[in-house]
Design a protein around this motif. Structure first.
Motif, PDB file in Angstrom:
ATOM      1  N   VAL A 360     -11.509  10.542  44.788  1.00 38.19           N
ATOM      2  CA  VAL A 360     -12.979  10.927  44.435  1.00 38.19           C
ATOM      3  C   VAL A 360     -14.037  10.626  45.515  1.00 38.19           C
ATOM      4  CG1 VAL A 360     -14.780  10.082  42.779  1.00 38.19           C
ATOM      5  CG2 VAL A 360     -12.278  10.634  41.837  1.00 38.19           C
ATOM      6  N   PRO A 361     -14.839  11.819  45.675  1.00 36.04           N
ATOM      7  CA  PRO A 361     -16.114  11.467  46.681  1.00 36.04           C
ATOM      8  C   PRO A 361     -16.779  10.503  46.150  1.00 36.04           C
ATOM      9  CG  PRO A 361     -16.474  13.613  45.400  1.00 36.04           C
ATOM     10  CD  PRO A 361     -15.003  12.855  45.048  1.00 36.04           C
ATOM     11  N   ALA A 362     -16.849   9.118  46.354  1.00 39.37           N
ATOM     12  CA  ALA A 362     -17.510   7.950  45.667  1.00 39.37           C
ATOM     13  C   ALA A 362     -18.604   7.795  46.507  1.00 39.37           C
ATOM     14  CB  ALA A 362     -16.662   7.005  45.302  1.00 39.37           C
ATOM     15  N   GLY A 363     -19.132   6.595  46.334  1.00 38.77           N
ATOM     16  CA  GLY A 363     -20.308   5.909  47.074  1.00 38.77           C
ATOM     17  C   GLY A 363     -21.624   6.488  46.895  1.00 38.77           C
ATOM     18  N   LYS A 364     -21.915   7.223  45.804  1.00 41.33           N
ATOM     19  CA  LYS A 364     -23.176   7.875  45.521  1.00 41.33           C
ATOM     20  C   LYS A 364     -23.719   7.607  44.114  1.00 41.33           C
ATOM     21  CE  LYS A 364     -21.355  12.634  44.152  1.00 41.33           C
ATOM     22  NZ  LYS A 364     -20.002  12.221  44.306  1.00 41.33           N
ATOM     23  N   ARG A 365     -22.722   7.413  43.293  1.00 46.96           N
ATOM     24  CA  ARG A 365     -23.158   7.051  41.618  1.00 46.96           C
ATOM     25  C   ARG A 365     -22.802   5.943  41.202  1.00 46.96           C
ATOM     26  NH1 ARG A 365     -25.204  11.344  38.771  1.00 46.96           N
ATOM     27  NH2 ARG A 365     -25.755  13.483  40.047  1.00 46.96           N
ATOM     28  N   ALA A 366     -23.717   5.261  40.300  1.00 45.39           N
ATOM     29  CA  ALA A 366     -23.551   4.076  39.560  1.00 45.39           C
ATOM     30  C   ALA A 366     -22.433   4.276  38.682  1.00 45.39           C
ATOM     31  CB  ALA A 366     -24.893   3.392  39.134  1.00 45.39           C
ATOM     32  N   SER A 367     -22.359   5.311  38.176  1.00 44.89           N
ATOM     33  CA  SER A 367     -21.345   5.813  37.001  1.00 44.89           C
ATOM     34  C   SER A 367     -19.961   5.646  37.393  1.00 44.89           C
ATOM     35  CB  SER A 367     -21.570   6.884  36.286  1.00 44.89           C
ATOM     36  OG  SER A 367     -21.662   7.996  37.291  1.00 44.89           O
ATOM     37  N   THR A 368     -19.778   5.997  38.732  1.00 48.31           N
ATOM     38  CA  THR A 368     -18.352   5.952  39.479  1.00 48.31           C
ATOM     39  C   THR A 368     -17.812   4.638  39.206  1.00 48.31           C
ATOM     40  OG1 THR A 368     -19.078   7.592  40.744  1.00 48.31           O
ATOM     41  CG2 THR A 368     -17.138   6.526  41.353  1.00 48.31           C
ATOM     42  N   TYR A 369     -18.799   3.563  39.694  1.00 45.61           N
ATOM     43  CA  TYR A 369     -18.345   2.126  39.534  1.00 45.61           C
ATOM     44  C   TYR A 369     -18.197   1.282  38.246  1.00 45.61           C
ATOM     45  CZ  TYR A 369     -19.139   3.055  44.441  1.00 45.61           C
ATOM     46  OH  TYR A 369     -18.676   3.414  45.831  1.00 45.61           O
ATOM     47  N   GLU A 370     -18.453   2.099  37.163  1.00 44.78           N
ATOM     48  CA  GLU A 370     -18.317   1.849  35.820  1.00 44.78           C
ATOM     49  C   GLU A 370     -17.140   2.379  35.251  1.00 44.78           C
ATOM     50  OE1 GLU A 370     -22.105   2.702  34.169  1.00 44.78           O
ATOM     51  OE2 GLU A 370     -23.088   1.276  35.465  1.00 44.78           O
ATOM     52  N   ASN A 371     -16.490   3.328  36.113  1.00 47.20           N
ATOM     53  CA  ASN A 371     -15.422   4.184  35.547  1.00 47.20           C
ATOM     54  C   ASN A 371     -14.123   3.446  35.403  1.00 47.20           C
ATOM     55  OD1 ASN A 371     -13.233   6.112  35.593  1.00 47.20           O
ATOM     56  ND2 ASN A 371     -14.721   7.570  35.087  1.00 47.20           N
ATOM     57  N   PRO A 372     -13.428   3.044  34.162  1.00 50.51           N
ATOM     58  CA  PRO A 372     -12.279   2.318  34.499  1.00 50.51           C
ATOM     59  C   PRO A 372     -11.068   2.937  35.249  1.00 50.51           C
ATOM     60  CG  PRO A 372     -12.413   3.215  32.274  1.00 50.51           C
ATOM     61  CD  PRO A 372     -13.842   3.309  32.886  1.00 50.51           C
ATOM     62  N   ASP A 373     -11.006   4.099  35.439  1.00 57.68           N
ATOM     63  CA  ASP A 373      -9.826   4.866  35.876  1.00 57.68           C
ATOM     64  C   ASP A 373     -10.186   4.493  37.368  1.00 57.68           C
ATOM     65  OD1 ASP A 373      -8.551   5.561  33.844  1.00 57.68           O
ATOM     66  OD2 ASP A 373     -10.018   7.450  33.694  1.00 57.68           O
ATOM     67  N   TYR A 374     -11.561   4.665  38.131  1.00 55.22           N
ATOM     68  CA  TYR A 374     -11.772   4.436  39.508  1.00 55.22           C
ATOM     69  C   TYR A 374     -11.807   2.983  39.971  1.00 55.22           C
ATOM     70  CZ  TYR A 374     -14.247   4.310  43.845  1.00 55.22           C
ATOM     71  OH  TYR A 374     -14.402   3.917  45.221  1.00 55.22           O
ATOM     72  N   ARG A 375     -12.214   2.152  39.051  1.00 50.38           N
ATOM     73  CA  ARG A 375     -12.298   0.739  39.170  1.00 50.38           C
ATOM     74  C   ARG A 375     -10.783  -0.071  39.153  1.00 50.38           C
ATOM     75  NH1 ARG A 375     -16.975  -2.169  38.443  1.00 50.38           N
ATOM     76  NH2 ARG A 375     -15.371  -4.330  37.942  1.00 50.38           N
ATOM     77  N   ALA A 376      -9.757   0.618  38.469  1.00 47.46           N
ATOM     78  CA  ALA A 376      -8.532   0.409  38.651  1.00 47.46           C
ATOM     79  C   ALA A 376      -7.729   0.714  39.810  1.00 47.46           C
ATOM     80  CB  ALA A 376      -7.729   0.739  37.251  1.00 47.46           C
ATOM     81  N   GLU A 377      -7.947   2.008  40.106  1.00 47.64           N
ATOM     82  CA  GLU A 377      -7.429   2.526  41.560  1.00 47.64           C
ATOM     83  C   GLU A 377      -7.851   1.773  42.941  1.00 47.64           C
ATOM     84  OE1 GLU A 377      -5.833   6.835  43.299  1.00 47.64           O
ATOM     85  OE2 GLU A 377      -5.899   6.196  41.114  1.00 47.64           O
ATOM     86  N   ALA A 378      -9.519   1.718  42.763  1.00 48.78           N
ATOM     87  CA  ALA A 378      -9.874   1.268  43.989  1.00 48.78           C
ATOM     88  C   ALA A 378     -10.427  -0.328  43.856  1.00 48.78           C
ATOM     89  CB  ALA A 378     -11.235   2.131  44.174  1.00 48.78           C
ATOM     90  N   ALA A 379      -9.479  -1.082  43.145  1.00 50.10           N
ATOM     91  CA  ALA A 379     -10.103  -2.309  42.737  1.00 50.10           C
ATOM     92  C   ALA A 379     -10.142  -3.325  43.787  1.00 50.10           C
ATOM     93  CB  ALA A 379      -8.924  -2.976  41.688  1.00 50.10           C
ATOM     94  N   ALA A 380      -9.306  -3.122  44.985  1.00 48.43           N
ATOM     95  CA  ALA A 380      -9.454  -3.928  46.323  1.00 48.43           C
ATOM     96  C   ALA A 380     -10.700  -4.099  46.856  1.00 48.43           C
ATOM     97  CB  ALA A 380      -8.310  -3.333  47.178  1.00 48.43           C
ATOM     98  N   PHE A 381     -11.488  -2.726  46.869  1.00 49.77           N
ATOM     99  CA  PHE A 381     -12.829  -2.626  47.501  1.00 49.77           C
ATOM    100  C   PHE A 381     -13.938  -2.131  47.061  1.00 49.77           C
ATOM    101  CE2 PHE A 381      -9.868   1.185  48.070  1.00 49.77           C
ATOM    102  CZ  PHE A 381     -10.891   2.224  47.850  1.00 49.77           C
ATOM    103  N   GLN A 382     -13.707  -1.528  45.680  1.00 49.75           N
ATOM    104  CA  GLN A 382     -14.865  -0.914  45.184  1.00 49.75           C
ATOM    105  C   GLN A 382     -16.183  -1.602  44.963  1.00 49.75           C
ATOM    106  OE1 GLN A 382     -16.110  -0.849  41.748  1.00 49.75           O
ATOM    107  NE2 GLN A 382     -14.728  -2.589  41.295  1.00 49.75           N
ATOM    108  N   GLU A 383     -15.885  -2.725  44.607  1.00 45.92           N
ATOM    109  CA  GLU A 383     -17.073  -3.399  44.290  1.00 45.92           C
ATOM    110  C   GLU A 383     -17.815  -3.775  45.644  1.00 45.92           C
ATOM    111  OE1 GLU A 383     -20.033  -4.981  41.722  1.00 45.92           O
ATOM    112  OE2 GLU A 383     -18.156  -4.101  41.092  1.00 45.92           O
TER     113      GLU A 383
END
Length: 457
Positions: A360-383
């Motif tokens: 996913v082209p992340a790093g731009k939307r707050a909602s991306t970091y609230e998405n449980p699917d994204y948070r699970a797959e990018a858990a090591a670095f997303q926060e």
């Protein structure tokens, strides 16, 4: 390599040559735009960089955007240097060959100032589903012109942070501070030299280029208290802060950095870290996705910390590949529909469903970091990535007022030329061909030429 100062054009001519100075030397070759001399009918012509996430966008467009809207999209996809050259030519001349192009937060304020871009606020106001307030504030600010109006929408965004082998630190009895200083990072790098056979303590870019070695080095300069120019446009590359920061960076990479550092950029450091040749790496947050990918040898072994600091609270850079609409576009309304789709929440969901959330082209939307699917797959670095972006201060990255915005660059057309020439001097110091003092003396002379043109503005 330039060692002598050169005469610059009179101040009045700077605007006229802005397109030529935005990007160093123009590349030869035939025009490769799609769709003829400008878009026709309902079609939209898009000129974009050839990175993997853009290629995925190209694959998804016909079956989704075109199917839903009836708007055909003609893509021209080129490597970064080539695409910047083509965009500069077409937008500076307002030729209308392309409706939409990928631009960074370096170019967009400059292009807006020159009248080359469509204002996007009216489109945002009439498109509540786009949810502009969901776009992270630093991204919105970095794509805003001097007049306070929006001229770009981000496709993805990044900051910078420190990536390190947490397994090796633990084995060696070392602890990474929650907010490390550069002095602490240097000490850890020395202790991690040889932690595995042939391993070096850290990887830092040394490859010439305003977007290569100068990007991380400028963040180090900022947090050490330096600046390219003070608020009165006085060049400051010979200041004690620049000297201290640059000597620290050069000494660190020479003593504890990767082999061939003077020719190492993002790609080389990514390879070194993935292959276990370096224990730490300071660079773009976007690199974490590759380090944590399913086939990465270091997946699960990496830790992530904020960009190291000295005198500032944060130091990470801010960068985005974003969409800009040419002012001369013949189809601005359809161009916005494409931009809205390509930067919207629904597109991220589509990529997650089709290619997996790590793409996913992340790093731009707050909602991306609230998405449980994204948070699970990018858990090591997303926060850590989100925090780095939100803490980035493009208008106030150091300890003193600046005359132009930018963290890892100076937001003026001349910076591509200046930054590239200075990077060559720094890289020569990393290679051991000259001292830091000599490199910065030459660099100061180059920067003073810019000072002469901007003083009193």
């Amino acid at each position: 390599m330039r060692t002598q100062s050169r005469r610059r054009p009179p101040r009045a001519t700077l605007a006229a040559v802005a397109a030529g100075t935005l990007l160093a030397p123009l590349l030869s070759g035939c025009w490769v735009g799609a769709g003829g001399a400008g878009s026709g009918g309902d079609a939209v012509n898009v000129l974009m960089v050839n990175n993997p996430q853009m290629v995925e966008l190209q694959k998804l467009t016909a079956a989704h955007f075109t199917k839903d809207t009836g708007i055909k999209v003609n893509f021209t996809v080129l490597p970064e240097n080539d695409v910047r050259d083509k965009i500069s030519q077409d937008f500076a001349n307002q030729a209308g060959q392309y409706d939409v192009a990928t631009l960074s937060n370096y170019e967009i304020p400059i292009y807006a100032r020159n009248g080359w871009l469509k204002e996007m606020d009216p489109y945002v106001d009439e498109d509540p589903g786009y949810d502009e307030q969901d776009v992270l504030k630093p991204m919105r600010q970095s794509l805003t012109g001097d007049d306070g109006k929006l001229y770009g929408q981000p496709f993805y965004g990044e900051s910078s942070f420190l990536m390190y082998r947490k397994d090796l630190l633990e084995r060696e009895g070392l602890t990474m501070p929650a907010n490390p200083t550069w002095q602490e990072v240097g000490e850890i790098a020395a202790k991690l030299d040889g932690a595995e056979p042939g391993m070096k303590g850290i990887c830092l870019r040394g490859l010439p280029g305003w977007g290569e070695v100068m990007a991380p080095l400028t963040t180090v300069v900022n947090t050490f208290g330096g600046t390219w120019f003070d608020e009165d446009w006085n060049a400051r590359l010979d200041s004690p802060e620049w000297q201290k920061a640059t000597k620290f960076y050069v000494d660190l990479v020479r003593e504890h950095g990767e082999a061939g550092a003077a020719q190492s950029g993002f790609a080389e450091c990514l390879n070194n870290t993935t292959q276990g040749k370096t224990a730490m790496w300071y660079d773009a947050t976007s690199a974490a996705g590759s380090l944590e990918s399913a086939n990465s040898p270091v997946k699960g072994k990496m830790g992530y910390a904020p960009a190291p600091v000295e005198k500032t609270e944060s130091a990470g850079w801010l960068y985005t590949w974003a969409w800009g609409i040419q002012n001369a576009s013949r189809n601005p309304d359809n161009a916005w529909k494409f931009v809205s789709w390509a930067s919207g929440k629904e597109y991220e969901q589509l990529v997650g469903d089709e290619f997996g959330w790590s793409n996913v082209p992340a790093g731009k939307r707050a909602s991306t970091y609230e998405n449980p699917d994204y948070r699970a797959e990018a858990a090591a670095f997303q926060e850590m990535t989100r925090k780095a972006i939100e803490q980035a201060r493009p208008d106030d990255p150091g300890v003193q007022p600046r005359p132009a915005p930018g963290i890892q660059f100076v937001g003026i057309p001349e910076f591509t030329d200046l930054g590239t020439q200075v990077s060559q001097e720094i890289s020569a110091a990393i290679a051991g061909r000259q001292s830091v003092e000599s490199a910065l003396k030459k660099s100061q002379q180059l920067a003073e030429e810019i000072s002469e043109e901007y003083e009193g503005r």
